[in-house]
Design an enzyme around this catalytic site. Structure first.
Site, PDB file in Angstrom:
ATOM      1  N   ASP A  32       0.839  -1.186   0.000  1.00  0.00           N
ATOM      2  CA  ASP A  32       0.000   0.000   0.000  1.00  0.00           C
ATOM      3  C   ASP A  32       0.889   1.257   0.000  1.00  0.00           C
ATOM      4  OD1 ASP A  32      -3.200   0.572   0.975  1.00  0.00           O
ATOM      5  OD2 ASP A  32      -1.771   2.223   1.140  1.00  0.00           O
ATOM      6  N   ASN A  90     -12.971  -3.273   2.139  1.00  0.00           N
ATOM      7  CA  ASN A  90     -13.922  -2.176   2.279  1.00  0.00           C
ATOM      8  C   ASN A  90     -14.817  -2.148   1.038  1.00  0.00           C
ATOM      9  OD1 ASN A  90     -12.918  -1.189   4.760  1.00  0.00           O
ATOM     10  ND2 ASN A  90     -11.263  -0.131   3.702  1.00  0.00           N
ATOM     11  N   VAL A  99     -10.754   3.269  -3.641  1.00  0.00           N
ATOM     12  CA  VAL A  99     -10.342   2.776  -4.965  1.00  0.00           C
ATOM     13  C   VAL A  99     -11.353   1.715  -5.387  1.00  0.00           C
ATOM     14  CG1 VAL A  99      -8.558   1.609  -6.309  1.00  0.00           C
ATOM     15  CG2 VAL A  99      -7.894   3.240  -4.531  1.00  0.00           C
ATOM     16  N   HIS A 103     -10.110  -4.867  -3.533  1.00  0.00           N
ATOM     17  CA  HIS A 103      -8.798  -5.144  -2.954  1.00  0.00           C
ATOM     18  C   HIS A 103      -8.962  -5.631  -1.528  1.00  0.00           C
ATOM     19  CE1 HIS A 103      -9.866  -0.890  -2.554  1.00  0.00           C
ATOM     20  NE2 HIS A 103      -9.313  -0.935  -1.355  1.00  0.00           N
ATOM     21  N   HIS A 105      -7.071  -5.824   1.979  1.00  0.00           N
ATOM     22  CA  HIS A 105      -5.976  -5.287   2.774  1.00  0.00           C
ATOM     23  C   HIS A 105      -5.419  -6.386   3.663  1.00  0.00           C
ATOM     24  CE1 HIS A 105      -6.900  -0.853   2.267  1.00  0.00           C
ATOM     25  NE2 HIS A 105      -8.097  -1.341   1.994  1.00  0.00           N
TER      26      HIS A 105
END
Ligand code: AMP
Ligand code: ZN
Length: 117
Positions: A32, A90, A99, A103, A105
């Site tokens: 990240d 998220n 974004v 994705h 995390h």
């Protein structure tokens, strides 16, 4: 957002810089750019998918399963699998998704707050 303007699609295509740590036929993982913890890696599908809400078919089941297993593998490689880590997706504005390319995390390397909202 189209794949042409998607920053994660650009990273996957090698058209934007990133510290890539893993890649296979389904997913790519990279650090990240604004880490929230000592280990903060994103695992993303190679195929553009805006949010988890767009995942429905059998193909996406394989991709989502791979994302989680790669997150687990990278936690081991980073030496945080025993101390603990968090895998987080998220989805949508109230969850803080910024974004719009799905994705996962991988967060760890320090004590994490319960973080359930
Ligand atoms: P989210 O808020 O769940 O949508 O997370 C988006 C994450 O992408 C944030 O943690 C950002 O720091 C990260 N991010 C945004 N642009 C880049 C980039 N070009 N390279 C690496 N990470 C990025
Ligand atoms: Zn994309």
């Amino acid at each position: 957002m189209s794949t042409l303007s998607c920053i994660f699609c650009k990273i996957i295509a090698g058209q934007a810089p990133a510290r890539i740590v893993y890649r296979d036929e389904l997913v790519t993982a990279f650090w990240d750019a604004h880490p929230q913890s000592p280990v903060h890696i994103l695992v993303v599908p190679n195929q553009h998918l805006a949010t988890l809400n767009d995942a429905a078919s059998g193909d996406e089941q394989a991709m989502l399963g791979r994302m989680v297993l790669v997150g687990r593998q990278l936690a081991g490689e980073q030496g945080i699998d025993e101390t603990g880590y968090r895998l987080l997706i998220n989805t949508g504005p109230q969850a803080g998704q910024t974004v719009y390319h799905v994705h996962l995390h991988l967060l760890g390397g320090r004590p994490l707050r319960s973080g359930l909202g």
